[in-house]
Write a protein that holds these residues in place. Structure first.
Motif, PDB file in Angstrom:
ATOM      1  N   LEU B  98      41.746  30.471  27.424  1.00 51.36           N
ATOM      2  CA  LEU B  98      42.577  30.126  26.265  1.00 51.36           C
ATOM      3  C   LEU B  98      43.422  28.905  26.547  1.00 51.36           C
ATOM      4  CD1 LEU B  98      45.800  32.193  26.282  1.00 51.36           C
ATOM      5  CD2 LEU B  98      43.899  32.963  27.695  1.00 51.36           C
ATOM      6  N   GLN B  99      43.753  28.224  25.469  1.00 53.64           N
ATOM      7  CA  GLN B  99      44.764  27.165  25.570  1.00 53.64           C
ATOM      8  C   GLN B  99      45.944  27.543  24.683  1.00 53.64           C
ATOM      9  OE1 GLN B  99      43.536  23.032  25.424  1.00 53.64           O
ATOM     10  NE2 GLN B  99      41.675  23.527  26.550  1.00 53.64           N
ATOM     11  N   PHE B 102      45.633  30.838  19.872  1.00 54.42           N
ATOM     12  CA  PHE B 102      45.574  31.302  18.480  1.00 54.42           C
ATOM     13  C   PHE B 102      44.297  32.083  18.185  1.00 54.42           C
ATOM     14  CE2 PHE B 102      45.164  31.145  13.898  1.00 54.42           C
ATOM     15  CZ  PHE B 102      46.454  31.453  13.496  1.00 54.42           C
ATOM     16  N   CYS B 103      43.179  31.611  18.702  1.00 51.38           N
ATOM     17  CA  CYS B 103      41.907  32.295  18.460  1.00 51.38           C
ATOM     18  C   CYS B 103      41.724  33.487  19.387  1.00 51.38           C
ATOM     19  CB  CYS B 103      40.735  31.327  18.675  1.00 51.38           C
ATOM     20  SG  CYS B 103      40.488  30.892  20.422  1.00 51.38           S
ATOM     21  N   CYS B 137      37.046  28.408  18.065  1.00 55.33           N
ATOM     22  CA  CYS B 137      38.205  27.963  18.839  1.00 55.33           C
ATOM     23  C   CYS B 137      38.368  26.469  18.617  1.00 55.33           C
ATOM     24  CB  CYS B 137      37.996  28.235  20.326  1.00 55.33           C
ATOM     25  SG  CYS B 137      39.339  27.590  21.352  1.00 55.33           S
ATOM     26  N   CYS B 139      40.535  24.667  20.417  1.00 54.47           N
ATOM     27  CA  CYS B 139      41.132  24.061  21.617  1.00 54.47           C
ATOM     28  C   CYS B 139      40.170  23.855  22.763  1.00 54.47           C
ATOM     29  CB  CYS B 139      42.233  24.956  22.177  1.00 54.47           C
ATOM     30  SG  CYS B 139      43.689  25.114  21.184  1.00 54.47           S
ATOM     31  N   THR B 140      39.583  24.932  23.241  1.00 61.32           N
ATOM     32  CA  THR B 140      39.078  24.904  24.615  1.00 61.32           C
ATOM     33  C   THR B 140      37.662  24.383  24.746  1.00 61.32           C
ATOM     34  OG1 THR B 140      38.044  27.071  24.506  1.00 61.32           O
ATOM     35  CG2 THR B 140      40.373  27.011  25.064  1.00 61.32           C
TER      36      THR B 140
HETATM   37  S1  FES Z   1      42.739  28.551  22.359  1.00 57.53           S
HETATM   38 FE1  FES Z   1      43.542  27.380  20.717  1.00 57.53          FE
HETATM   39  S2  FES Z   1      42.175  27.880  19.108  1.00 57.53           S
HETATM   40 FE2  FES Z   1      41.232  28.762  20.789  1.00 57.53          FE
END
Ligand code: FES
Ligand code: FES
Lengths: 97, 156
Positions: B98-99, B102-103, B137, B139-140
């Motif tokens: 995760l970053q 949120f997801c 996701c 972000c990652t």
């Molecule tokens: S960790 Fe940021 S949307 Fe998936």
């Protein structure tokens, strides 16, 4: 080979526990006493001029804080095209503005 | 007009008065205050709202609160807590899955479903990627999420 400490070592992020257990705090999850929610009316038309706004329906609805209704934006000059402001004033340059 | 919903969330009987068109995710977040289940799209695309419904992962923005009447719902808050993590939660932490996070609740709930559906079989990266198609996701990239689910499934 991955080092156990120092350069190249994995670092456990301090913030992860709250996110993986559903305890992260995001704006939409915040609920303070007396908190208001903003609702944006978006333009159904492309490149339209706002001639008038009728907020009487909104004002008559229970729980609406009329002070916050953005009627005053009408007095502002039309936003020139190609200049993108967060909130469009006298005109709606695009669908959804 | 409101209707009364009585259901079980994270093992506890709960009830609330809702408009008939209230989504399960709204009931969970707003009536119960369980904000770990997120709304990323509200249109059944992102999977951030995934909960377990009678043990199976479902997108809680695709069903109505009233459909949960008499069923068992488990949210991210119900599978493990800080200090007592579910193996899938621990795997996301260990594998940098995760970053922004949120997801992540949806990824973890979907990941548990993938592990359970493939119990007893060798869980390939290909299978995880295919079965994760309903979760997005921003972000990652998915690499570490896939690694996390593989590790979590091994430990479950
Ligand atoms: S960790 Fe940021 S949307 Fe998936
Ligand atoms: S909020 Fe339910 S799938 Fe995106």
């Amino acid at each position: 080979m991955t080092a156990e400490t120092g350069i190249g070592a994995r670092v456990r992020r301090k913030e992860d526990v709250r996110f993986i257990t559903g305890r992260g705090r995001y704006t939409d999850g915040i609920n303070r006493p007396g908190q208001l929610h903003a609702v944006f009316a978006r333009s159904p038309d492309v490149h339209a001029r706002i001639r008038s706004l009728d907020t009487s329906g909104a004002e008559a609805s229970p729980g609406i804080v009329t002070d916050a209704i953005g009627v005053r934006t009408l007095d502002m000059p039309a936003t020139p095209l190609k200049v993108w402001t967060a909130l469009q004033a006298g005109n709606a340059a695009a669908k959804g503005s | 007009m409101t209707v009364k919903v009585t259901t079980t969330v994270n093992g506890k009987p709960v009830s609330g008065d809702v408009e008939p068109n209230t989504l399960l995710v709204e009931f969970v977040r707003e009536n119960l205050g369980l904000t770990g289940t997120h709304v990323g799209c509200d249109t059944s695309q992102c999977g951030a709202c995934t909960v377990h419904f009678d043990g199976k992962p479902v997108k809680s923005c695709t069903i109505l609160a009233v459909q949960a009447e008499g069923h068992q719902v488990v949210t991210i808050e119900g599978i493990g807590q800080p200090g007592n993590l579910h193996p899938m939660q621990a795997a996301f932490q260990e594998n940098h899955g995760l970053q922004c996070g949120f997801c992540t609740p949806g990824m973890i709930m979907a990941g548990i479903g993938i592990a359970e559906r493939n119990k007893g079989a060798a869980l390939s990266e290909e299978t995880i990627r295919a079965e994760l198609e309903g979760n997005i996701c921003r972000c990652t990239g998915y690499h570490n999420i896939v690694k996390s689910i593989a590790a979590g499934a091994r430990d479950m």
